[in-house]
Design a protein around this motif. Sequence first.
Motif, mmCIF file in Angstrom:
data_model
loop_
_atom_site.group_PDB
_atom_site.id
_atom_site.type_symbol
_atom_site.label_atom_id
_atom_site.label_comp_id
_atom_site.label_asym_id
_atom_site.label_seq_id
_atom_site.Cartn_x
_atom_site.Cartn_y
_atom_site.Cartn_z
ATOM 1 N N ALA A 6 0.836 -1.195 0.000
ATOM 2 C CA ALA A 6 0.000 0.000 0.000
ATOM 3 C C ALA A 6 0.876 1.253 0.000
ATOM 4 C CB ALA A 6 -0.929 0.005 1.206
ATOM 5 N N ILE A 7 1.958 1.244 0.765
ATOM 6 C CA ILE A 7 2.869 2.383 0.791
ATOM 7 C C ILE A 7 3.512 2.568 -0.575
ATOM 8 C CG2 ILE A 7 5.041 3.242 1.744
ATOM 9 C CD1 ILE A 7 4.298 1.906 4.365
ATOM 10 N N ILE A 8 3.964 1.474 -1.192
ATOM 11 C CA ILE A 8 4.609 1.551 -2.505
ATOM 12 C C ILE A 8 3.656 2.129 -3.531
ATOM 13 C CG2 ILE A 8 5.559 0.197 -4.401
ATOM 14 C CD1 ILE A 8 6.639 -1.753 -2.281
ATOM 15 N N LEU A 9 2.422 1.630 -3.553
ATOM 16 C CA LEU A 9 1.464 2.095 -4.539
ATOM 17 C C LEU A 9 1.068 3.533 -4.279
ATOM 18 C CD1 LEU A 9 -0.122 1.518 -7.013
ATOM 19 C CD2 LEU A 9 -1.893 0.437 -5.640
ATOM 20 N N ALA A 78 2.106 -3.488 -7.619
ATOM 21 C CA ALA A 78 2.199 -2.841 -6.311
ATOM 22 C C ALA A 78 0.856 -2.728 -5.604
ATOM 23 C CB ALA A 78 2.800 -1.446 -6.467
ATOM 24 N N ALA A 79 -0.236 -3.034 -6.300
ATOM 25 C CA ALA A 79 -1.566 -2.848 -5.714
ATOM 26 C C ALA A 79 -1.740 -3.713 -4.467
ATOM 27 C CB ALA A 79 -2.643 -3.173 -6.733
ATOM 28 N N PRO A 80 -2.291 -3.153 -3.392
ATOM 29 C CA PRO A 80 -2.401 -3.883 -2.139
ATOM 30 C C PRO A 80 -3.632 -4.765 -2.031
ATOM 31 C CG PRO A 80 -3.165 -1.645 -1.811
ATOM 32 C CD PRO A 80 -2.676 -1.730 -3.229
ATOM 33 N N SER A 81 -4.539 -4.707 -3.009
ATOM 34 C CA SER A 81 -5.789 -5.455 -2.873
ATOM 35 C C SER A 81 -6.453 -5.632 -4.221
ATOM 36 C CB SER A 81 -6.756 -4.713 -1.940
ATOM 37 O OG SER A 81 -7.166 -3.486 -2.539
ATOM 38 N N ALA A 82 -7.374 -6.593 -4.271
ATOM 39 C CA ALA A 82 -8.168 -6.799 -5.486
ATOM 40 C C ALA A 82 -9.025 -5.573 -5.782
ATOM 41 C CB ALA A 82 -9.049 -8.037 -5.325
ATOM 42 N N LYS A 83 -9.500 -4.910 -4.749
ATOM 43 C CA LYS A 83 -10.318 -3.722 -4.948
ATOM 44 C C LYS A 83 -9.508 -2.618 -5.618
ATOM 45 C CE LYS A 83 -13.573 -0.688 -2.532
ATOM 46 N NZ LYS A 83 -14.288 -0.462 -1.244
ATOM 47 N N SER A 84 -8.285 -2.408 -5.184
ATOM 48 C CA SER A 84 -7.421 -1.423 -5.822
ATOM 49 C C SER A 84 -7.156 -1.798 -7.275
ATOM 50 C CB SER A 84 -6.095 -1.300 -5.068
ATOM 51 O OG SER A 84 -6.278 -0.732 -3.796
ATOM 52 N N ARG A 85 -6.943 -3.080 -7.532
ATOM 53 C CA ARG A 85 -6.698 -3.525 -8.908
ATOM 54 C C ARG A 85 -7.931 -3.321 -9.783
ATOM 55 N NH1 ARG A 85 -4.180 -7.667 -6.032
ATOM 56 N NH2 ARG A 85 -5.833 -9.166 -6.503
ATOM 57 N N PHE A 86 -9.117 -3.502 -9.207
ATOM 58 C CA PHE A 86 -10.327 -3.239 -9.980
ATOM 59 C C PHE A 86 -10.352 -1.800 -10.467
ATOM 60 C CE2 PHE A 86 -14.543 -1.184 -9.542
ATOM 61 C CZ PHE A 86 -15.068 -1.598 -10.767
ATOM 62 N N TYR A 87 -10.134 -0.854 -9.551
ATOM 63 C CA TYR A 87 -10.168 0.549 -9.955
ATOM 64 C C TYR A 87 -9.054 0.877 -10.942
ATOM 65 C CZ TYR A 87 -13.753 1.616 -6.486
ATOM 66 O OH TYR A 87 -14.928 1.668 -5.783
ATOM 67 N N LEU A 88 -7.885 0.266 -10.756
ATOM 68 C CA LEU A 88 -6.784 0.474 -11.690
ATOM 69 C C LEU A 88 -7.161 0.030 -13.098
ATOM 70 C CD1 LEU A 88 -3.839 0.874 -12.640
ATOM 71 C CD2 LEU A 88 -3.357 -1.421 -11.731
#
Length: 208
Positions: A6-9, A78-88
């Motif tokens: 999460a910090i990296i992303l 770098a995404a910390p979660s599937a939810k973050s990847r969805f928005y990406l």
Amino acid sequence: MRFIKAIILTLSIFVLLSGCGGGDGSEQTPVELQTNYTLDLACQNEGVFPETCVLNDPNNPFANVYINEENKWDLHDAAPSAKSRFYLWATALAKSPNGENQYYTASALHALYTEGGSVVAKTQAIKAYRAVLDHFFDDVTYFLADWLLPVVEYYEVLLRELTGDRLYDPSFDNLSDLFETPEQALNTLNDWGYSYDPVTGQVERNPL
């Protein structure tokens, strides 16, 4: 590990957003990345081509992020979660419609359903997989030929076949079933106008 990602992303997006608003590159806007399992959609077909409402979704941390065909993979890793990847991936799809962006949007939704049981994510994943077939039937993605390492080589994979695999038996990728039985998946594909061969993995359009 998730906290570190999460910090990296967050840092990656912070850099990408720098200069987006002003000509001198002085505007810097950090964003908060989400790691929970709920999914509140901005519209009924968010993440499903040709809908682009994800760009106006207040929950989307990538709405103002510069995403292209190269840096999307760094952001994905770098995404910390599937939810973050969805928005990406949904943002990448809205800005650059292609089968790869649609497939990985579906994949992120599928993973979000697997991890947290979101019925919204499950329904949206099925829609997104169908969009791969309906709009990007001949598109491909590229897999690393890891058996050739340290030589770096990639090979093409048809997204329609990956989609057929995911709908019929996603357990190979450690994902939850989207249908009660494989037969139901085949029937659904048939209703959409496609056939999937579990032996060959091929997806074909049904004859008119």
